[in-house]
Structures are given as structure tokens and as C-alpha cells.
Design an enzyme around this catalytic site. Structure first.
Site, PDB file in Angstrom:
ATOM      1  N   HIS A  48     -34.985  17.514 -33.717  1.00  0.00           N
ATOM      2  CA  HIS A  48     -33.732  17.212 -32.668  1.00  0.00           C
ATOM      3  C   HIS A  48     -33.356  18.342 -31.877  1.00  0.00           C
ATOM      4  CE1 HIS A  48     -31.031  14.944 -30.409  1.00  0.00           C
ATOM      5  NE2 HIS A  48     -30.187  15.574 -30.790  1.00  0.00           N
TER       6      HIS A  48
ATOM      7  N   LYS B 146     -21.446   7.126 -32.718  1.00  0.00           N
ATOM      8  CA  LYS B 146     -22.794   6.819 -32.170  1.00  0.00           C
ATOM      9  C   LYS B 146     -23.655   6.479 -33.510  1.00  0.00           C
ATOM     10  CE  LYS B 146     -23.538   8.140 -27.494  1.00  0.00           C
ATOM     11  NZ  LYS B 146     -24.464   9.125 -26.824  1.00  0.00           N
TER      12      LYS B 146
ATOM     13  N   ARG C 287     -18.235  11.177 -21.576  1.00  0.00           N
ATOM     14  CA  ARG C 287     -19.189  11.375 -22.603  1.00  0.00           C
ATOM     15  C   ARG C 287     -20.527  11.819 -22.250  1.00  0.00           C
ATOM     16  NH1 ARG C 287     -18.548   8.317 -28.265  1.00  0.00           N
ATOM     17  NH2 ARG C 287     -20.383   9.444 -29.322  1.00  0.00           N
TER      18      ARG C 287
ATOM     19  N   GLU D 135     -18.763   6.012 -23.683  1.00  0.00           N
ATOM     20  CA  GLU D 135     -19.906   6.713 -22.859  1.00  0.00           C
ATOM     21  C   GLU D 135     -19.852   6.010 -21.449  1.00  0.00           C
ATOM     22  OE1 GLU D 135     -24.319   7.950 -23.053  1.00  0.00           O
ATOM     23  OE2 GLU D 135     -23.212   8.592 -24.757  1.00  0.00           O
TER      24      GLU D 135
ATOM     25  N   ASN E 105     -24.716  14.482 -23.094  1.00  0.00           N
ATOM     26  CA  ASN E 105     -26.275  14.228 -23.257  1.00  0.00           C
ATOM     27  C   ASN E 105     -27.068  15.177 -22.636  1.00  0.00           C
ATOM     28  OD1 ASN E 105     -26.127  11.519 -24.591  1.00  0.00           O
ATOM     29  ND2 ASN E 105     -25.698  10.554 -22.512  1.00  0.00           N
TER      30      ASN E 105
ATOM     31  N   HIS F  53     -30.663  16.039 -23.459  1.00  0.00           N
ATOM     32  CA  HIS F  53     -31.112  14.990 -24.329  1.00  0.00           C
ATOM     33  C   HIS F  53     -32.206  14.106 -23.667  1.00  0.00           C
ATOM     34  CE1 HIS F  53     -28.031  16.622 -26.985  1.00  0.00           C
ATOM     35  NE2 HIS F  53     -28.244  15.975 -27.815  1.00  0.00           N
TER      36      HIS F  53
ATOM     37  N   ARG G 222     -20.777  -7.788 -40.507  1.00  0.00           N
ATOM     38  CA  ARG G 222     -20.466  -7.647 -39.190  1.00  0.00           C
ATOM     39  C   ARG G 222     -19.539  -6.330 -38.940  1.00  0.00           C
ATOM     40  NH1 ARG G 222     -19.740 -13.324 -39.639  1.00  0.00           N
ATOM     41  NH2 ARG G 222     -21.015 -14.398 -38.527  1.00  0.00           N
TER      42      ARG G 222
ATOM     43  N   LYS H 176     -15.987  18.334 -29.121  1.00  0.00           N
ATOM     44  CA  LYS H 176     -16.630  16.776 -29.145  1.00  0.00           C
ATOM     45  C   LYS H 176     -15.463  15.821 -29.257  1.00  0.00           C
ATOM     46  CE  LYS H 176     -20.203  13.580 -30.235  1.00  0.00           C
ATOM     47  NZ  LYS H 176     -21.037  13.668 -31.187  1.00  0.00           N
TER      48      LYS H 176
ATOM     49  N   GLU I 197     -27.138  22.343 -30.677  1.00  0.00           N
ATOM     50  CA  GLU I 197     -26.027  21.705 -30.375  1.00  0.00           C
ATOM     51  C   GLU I 197     -24.845  22.458 -30.064  1.00  0.00           C
ATOM     52  OE1 GLU I 197     -26.037  18.606 -29.303  1.00  0.00           O
ATOM     53  OE2 GLU I 197     -27.783  17.535 -30.092  1.00  0.00           O
TER      54      GLU I 197
ATOM     55  N   HIS J  82     -35.371  13.544 -26.027  1.00  0.00           N
ATOM     56  CA  HIS J  82     -35.678  12.628 -26.464  1.00  0.00           C
ATOM     57  C   HIS J  82     -37.124  11.979 -26.171  1.00  0.00           C
ATOM     58  CE1 HIS J  82     -31.342  10.875 -27.262  1.00  0.00           C
ATOM     59  NE2 HIS J  82     -31.635  11.940 -28.412  1.00  0.00           N
TER      60      HIS J  82
END
Length: 359
Positions: A267, A145, A243, A239, A247, A250, A123, A229, A187, A254
Site C-alpha cells: 500500500h 475506516k 478528511r 470524510e 487521501n 491514494h 449490527r 490524523k 504515510e 489504489h
């Protein structure tokens, strides 16, 4: 923010953690301030293993840690539920308990899957990021993330699980293939577009030095990217608002990665194309000037990154866009900024997307 060896801090209250610039061979002693258990599992990949695993392991063992390690194949293809299951089984077989720690030593794929495993094992246990690629140093190692991919969509299974610390050795970038250096620059460029005009102009002046691995210039680029960041994440950890500006590029990026089975584009290459078309949407909506749009395209091109969309059938593109985790109720959402760096999270209808991509 500074204090002792701490260079930057991601300010999240009780979950705050430092970003420290240091040699990989020095991480053992620094871990003593962050990790109470003496049992560590390093996760790395086949490319990084030969460069940095022994140095990191020896440093940790010299500091009194018991260290096991697992090596995964390099590349996005390893970021799967099946590989996560194997790493979870490794953690159990190594005897990790709730006080143990997983260390991600590598690029974005290693950091994402190692963090995901740490978030799920018992957990949730501690993990540390030691990013060795530019992309991981400026982006994926910071912010918590963690995720794995499904064949249909990137990063669709994951969590927010903050590391205990991020240790960055900029000299590790010397062993990067040129293509991987360029993918990280996507990035870096993103931060200039979405947040800091002075940084954008600085990148324009220093792109050749970045590509030639000028260590002083690279360290400034990494530090400024991490500052931005950290500032964004500190204001919006999970997010729900600001935040999402991270993206930028992205949504389409993606989709391109998923359309090509994570094999054609890195990426950063996919995000570079995504940033161009997101900027084109902003241009058509009058949010940015043609001059700013052209400067974005020019900087991306000078970094050696692609700027043109491959002509996939639009139905295929649309399917990936609507299955993206950033979509809401099947609606496609783009992160956009205007020329003053004001952030907008906008639903873009399919007709507008098709027009931008194909005209």
C-alpha cells in the site's frame, strides 16, 4: 491531550477514544477501562501470530477476559468478503454477543477486516486496535475506516466504525521486514506534505535514523502522525470535507494496487507513487514550486520507496480511477495541497491525468 495513561485522544464527542503508547503485554489491564464484556475475539495474521499473539492473549486472560482468536493469511489478498464471512462465522461460533469485543492485532489488513467484521456483527460491536506495523500505527488504526476489497477496487465495501481504543507498541516495529517499515514511511511522509512543514523538514533530517529503527525517533514520528490524523478526524469523521486531505496520493495509489491484483505493490509503495504524481499535478497547476516538488520526490526516494509510474495502458488506469470510491458521478477526484498546506479537492480530467502520467 493527556489524562492518566491516555497519550492522545481522537475527539469525537460520545465516540471519542484514546491512543495509548504501551507494551503489548500490558494491554489487558488497559482494556478494563474500555471493554465491559469479558468475551474477546482476537483477529491476527500468520506473521504476527508468532510474535505477539501469546503475549496479548496472556495479558487479556490475566485481566479476566475469555479470549478466542482467529488467524488469517498475511497480505492484502485476505481482505475479502469471503474472509470477512469466515470471521463472522468464527465470531458466532465463539459465542460473541452484542457486548463482546473484537481486537485487531496486526497491520492494516488485519485492522481493516477485523473492524469491518466488528461493524457488521450483530449490527456493530466494540473493537480495539493494536497495530503492529508502522503503516497501521500512523494511519489505518486511527479514524474508524474499516473495509474489505473487491477484485475490481480497493476498500470499496466498508463503514465508519470507530475503535474503543488504539494501543501502540512502537517496539513491535523491530520485527518488521524492511520493506514493511518503508511502506509505513509513505504515510508518515504524507503528513509532512499535507499538514506540517516543520515535520516534513524533521523527516528530511531524520530519515536515516527512521530506517535504522532508532526507537526515540520512530516514536516521535508515530506520535506526530497520530496527532495530525486525530486532529483531522476530529474535525471531519466521515470524510465530507477536510478528511479527504488524507487521501493525498491514494487515488492513483489504489488504482495501481488494483491493477496489479494487490500483489506487486505494498500500500505504501503505491501511495508513494501516487503522491509523486499528485504533486506533479499541483506543480503543473502552479500550486507548488519546483523546489518543493523536488524535495517531495527526494524524501520519498530516500525512504526507499518508488517514485515512477509503471506504464500500464491508460485505458486500464482510467477504468480503475473511475471505479475508485473517491470518484463522483464517474469524475476523478484528487486530493491536492499547495505549498502552504491549503487543501483542494479537485476534479482532474482524463487528458490531464494522461499527460501527467506519460509525459
Amino acid at each position: 491531550m493527556r489524562g492518566g495513561n491516555v497519550d492522545l485522544v481522537v475527539d469525537l464527542g460520545a465516540k471519542s477514544y484514546p491512543i495509548e503508547f504501551c507494551d503489548i503485554g500490558d494491554v489487558g489491564n488497559r482494556l478494563l477501562k474500555r471493554v465491559s464484556s469479558r468475551k474477546i475475539m482476537i483477529v491476527t495474521d500468520e506473521n504476527v501470530k508468532g510474535h505477539y499473539l501469546e503475549s496479548a492473549r496472556r495479558s487479556m486472560e490475566a485481566a479476566g477476559y475469555m479470549v478466542a482468536y482467529s488467524v488469517i493469511p498475511a497480505g492484502e489478498e485476505s481482505k475479502t468478503m469471503e474472509m470477512a464471512k469466515k470471521l463472522l462465522q468464527d465470531a458466532l461460533s465463539y459465542g460473541l454477543d452484542r457486548s463482546s469485543c473484537i481486537v485487531a492485532l496486526g497491520g492494516g489488513v488485519v485492522g481493516d477486516i477485523a473492524g469491518f467484521v466488528a461493524s457488521a456483527y450483530m449490527r456493530g460491536i466494540d473493537f480495539i486496535q493494536i497495530p503492529t506495523t508502522l503503516l497501521a500505527q500512523v494511519d489505518s488504526s486511527v479514524g474508524g475506516k474499516v473495509a474489505v476489497n473487491l477484485p475490481e477496487a480497493k476498500n470499496i465495501v466498508g463503514a465508519f466504525h470507530q475503535p474503543r481504543a488504539v494501543f501502540i507498541d512502537v517496539k513491535a516495529l523491530r520485527t518488521l521486514p524492511q520493506r514493511e517499515l518503508k511502506t509505513g514511511l509513505a504515510e508518515v511522509i504524507k503528513y509532512g506534505i499535507i499538514w506540517d512543514d516543520e515535520f516534513f523538514k524533521w523527516l528530511d533530517l531524520n530519515m536515516e535514523k527512521l530506517l535504522s529503527l532508532d526507537m526515540d525517533v520512530l516514536k516521535h514520528a508515530v506520535r506526530r502522525s497520530c496527532e495530525i490524523k486525530a486532529q483531522v478526524v476530529s474535525q471531519d469523521e466521515t470524510e465530507h470535507g477536510l478528511r479527504a486531505v488524507l487521501n493525498f496520493g491514494h487515488t492513483l495509489g489504489h488504482a495501481l494496487e488494483a491493477l496489479t491484483g494487490y500483489k506487486k505493490y505494498t500500500h505504501g509503495e503505491a501511495v508513494a507513487v501516487g503522491m509523486v504524481y499528485a504533486s506533479k499535478i499541483a506543480l503543473r497547476r502552479g500550486m507548488i514550486s519546483e523546489g518543493f516538488f523536488n524535495s517531495i520526490v527526494s524524501l520519498i526516494e530516500r525512504a526507499g520507496l518508488p517514485t515512477v509510474f509503471d506504464p500500464f495502458p491508460f485505458e486500464d488506469v482510467l477504468n480503475k480511477l473511475t471505479s475508485d470510491k473517491k470518484a463522483y458521478d464517474g469524475k476523478i477526484v484528487f486530493a491536492l495541497v499547495d505549498e502552504n498546506r491549503k487543501f483542494f479537492r479537485l476534479e482532474i480530467n482524463p487528458c490531464e491525468i494522461e499527460s501527467v502520467l506519460y509525459n
